[in-house]
Design a protein around this motif. Sequence first.
Motif, PDB file in Angstrom:
ATOM      1  N   GLU A  14       0.807  -1.217   0.000  1.00 48.31           N
ATOM      2  CA  GLU A  14       0.000   0.000   0.000  1.00 48.31           C
ATOM      3  C   GLU A  14       0.839   1.265   0.000  1.00 48.31           C
ATOM      4  O   GLU A  14       1.827   1.376   0.716  1.00 48.31           O
ATOM      5  CB  GLU A  14      -0.916   0.042   1.227  1.00 48.31           C
ATOM      6  N   GLY A  15       0.402   2.220  -0.816  1.00 48.08           N
ATOM      7  CA  GLY A  15       0.908   3.582  -0.748  1.00 48.08           C
ATOM      8  C   GLY A  15       2.402   3.721  -0.893  1.00 48.08           C
ATOM      9  O   GLY A  15       3.032   4.443  -0.122  1.00 48.08           O
ATOM     10  N   VAL A  16       2.981   3.048  -1.894  1.00 50.07           N
ATOM     11  CA  VAL A  16       4.419   3.155  -2.126  1.00 50.07           C
ATOM     12  C   VAL A  16       4.662   3.691  -3.529  1.00 50.07           C
ATOM     13  O   VAL A  16       3.814   3.569  -4.412  1.00 50.07           O
ATOM     14  CB  VAL A  16       5.124   1.791  -1.964  1.00 50.07           C
ATOM     15  N   VAL A  17       5.826   4.294  -3.740  1.00 50.93           N
ATOM     16  CA  VAL A  17       6.173   4.732  -5.090  1.00 50.93           C
ATOM     17  C   VAL A  17       6.271   3.492  -5.978  1.00 50.93           C
ATOM     18  O   VAL A  17       6.686   2.418  -5.539  1.00 50.93           O
ATOM     19  CB  VAL A  17       7.479   5.547  -5.096  1.00 50.93           C
ATOM     20  N   GLU A  18       5.872   3.645  -7.222  1.00 51.66           N
ATOM     21  CA  GLU A  18       5.654   2.475  -8.086  1.00 51.66           C
ATOM     22  C   GLU A  18       6.863   1.551  -8.230  1.00 51.66           C
ATOM     23  O   GLU A  18       6.701   0.315  -8.215  1.00 51.66           O
ATOM     24  CB  GLU A  18       5.164   2.918  -9.462  1.00 51.66           C
ATOM     25  N   PRO A  19       8.088   2.052  -8.387  1.00 53.64           N
ATOM     26  CA  PRO A  19       9.213   1.119  -8.537  1.00 53.64           C
ATOM     27  C   PRO A  19       9.347   0.133  -7.382  1.00 53.64           C
ATOM     28  O   PRO A  19       9.798  -1.002  -7.584  1.00 53.64           O
ATOM     29  CB  PRO A  19      10.423   2.051  -8.640  1.00 53.64           C
ATOM     30  N   ILE A  20       8.982   0.551  -6.175  1.00 54.66           N
ATOM     31  CA  ILE A  20       9.057  -0.358  -5.037  1.00 54.66           C
ATOM     32  C   ILE A  20       8.059  -1.494  -5.204  1.00 54.66           C
ATOM     33  O   ILE A  20       8.371  -2.663  -4.959  1.00 54.66           O
ATOM     34  CB  ILE A  20       8.796   0.393  -3.717  1.00 54.66           C
ATOM     35  N   ALA A  21       6.839  -1.162  -5.607  1.00 53.81           N
ATOM     36  CA  ALA A  21       5.824  -2.200  -5.803  1.00 53.81           C
ATOM     37  C   ALA A  21       6.253  -3.198  -6.863  1.00 53.81           C
ATOM     38  O   ALA A  21       6.052  -4.411  -6.716  1.00 53.81           O
ATOM     39  CB  ALA A  21       4.496  -1.551  -6.193  1.00 53.81           C
ATOM     40  N   VAL A  22       6.846  -2.704  -7.926  1.00 53.51           N
ATOM     41  CA  VAL A  22       7.331  -3.593  -8.988  1.00 53.51           C
ATOM     42  C   VAL A  22       8.453  -4.485  -8.468  1.00 53.51           C
ATOM     43  O   VAL A  22       8.485  -5.696  -8.726  1.00 53.51           O
ATOM     44  CB  VAL A  22       7.795  -2.773 -10.206  1.00 53.51           C
ATOM     45  N   ALA A  23       9.384  -3.893  -7.706  1.00 51.30           N
ATOM     46  CA  ALA A  23      10.507  -4.663  -7.165  1.00 51.30           C
ATOM     47  C   ALA A  23      10.018  -5.745  -6.212  1.00 51.30           C
ATOM     48  O   ALA A  23      10.513  -6.888  -6.249  1.00 51.30           O
ATOM     49  CB  ALA A  23      11.478  -3.727  -6.449  1.00 51.30           C
ATOM     50  N   ILE A  24       9.069  -5.412  -5.370  1.00 47.96           N
ATOM     51  CA  ILE A  24       8.535  -6.397  -4.428  1.00 47.96           C
ATOM     52  C   ILE A  24       7.846  -7.530  -5.178  1.00 47.96           C
ATOM     53  O   ILE A  24       8.048  -8.717  -4.870  1.00 47.96           O
ATOM     54  CB  ILE A  24       7.555  -5.725  -3.446  1.00 47.96           C
ATOM     55  N   THR A  25       7.046  -7.182  -6.168  1.00 53.61           N
ATOM     56  CA  THR A  25       6.309  -8.200  -6.930  1.00 53.61           C
ATOM     57  C   THR A  25       7.268  -9.172  -7.595  1.00 53.61           C
ATOM     58  O   THR A  25       7.001 -10.378  -7.658  1.00 53.61           O
ATOM     59  CB  THR A  25       5.403  -7.516  -7.969  1.00 53.61           C
TER      60      THR A  25
END
Length: 286
Positions: free
Chosen positions: A201-212
């Motif tokens: 939730e509520g993170v800058v997009e590159p972080i979400a991509v990296a986590i995924t």
Amino acid sequence: MSTTYTLDTATSRATPTPAPLKRLTVPAIRRQKGGTPLVMLTAYTVRTAQLLDPHCDLLLVGDSLGQVIYGLPSTVPVTLEMMAAHGAAVVRGSYHAVVVIDMPFGSYEASPERAFESAAFLLKQTGAAAVKLEGGEAMASTVRFLSERGVPVMGHVGLTPQAVNMLGGYGARGRTEAEADKIVADAQAIADAGAFAMVVEGVVEPIAVAITRAVACPTIGIGASAQCDGQVLVAEDMLGLFERTPRFVKRFAAMAELMGEAAATYAAEVRERRFPGPEQVYAAKP
């Protein structure tokens, strides 16, 4: 005593009851990693669950009900009893989706043993399939403790609303390199501990991509990225019931306007004595 029971469809307003579908399972959700994106919405009532269930893979009984249903300033005051009552309602109203219940603030942080007691209470009282808890590396041992004892756990990293007092607000997280690295490490720790899925939730997009890309379990984004393995929104936000919503919300309907218009029409007809009409009153027997 459990709050689960069968809905009496002969007397309940929540009819007609849809034909039961085979409910999805936690392992089925986990297998969706990298596949068709998972659909999750919040639900707090029987009727909302009935309407959303055919379209969702997961229904989240979120502690957001504190703000959405009760008008509380944050999720912090929400109790286990509140979650159990609404969770049981959503389970009764659904046949297809995996129902996940948030563990409220204070119900799991003290120790893994305390978390198990709270999770067992929620699952027994509601019939839900899984619980969700917030936090990263600090909660990894708790996620592992629950998972090893048969409690499916959904994680939640990034912006964690229960920690709003510590975070200082609801702004996006991960804007500094150190914070970004911490969020990714949190996600990896929760995944390694056995979470079957996690909300990002509520993170800058590159972080979400990296986590995924980094974790083996599905990621479900909210204010994150379309590249996550699924998405979740608060249903009332998505339906346009509130004037103010976070920037990551897309309004798919304008229910507030429709409700206001209906109430205005009702009020006018009552004041003009046009309602009830002949169709809404009972005639005396001859």
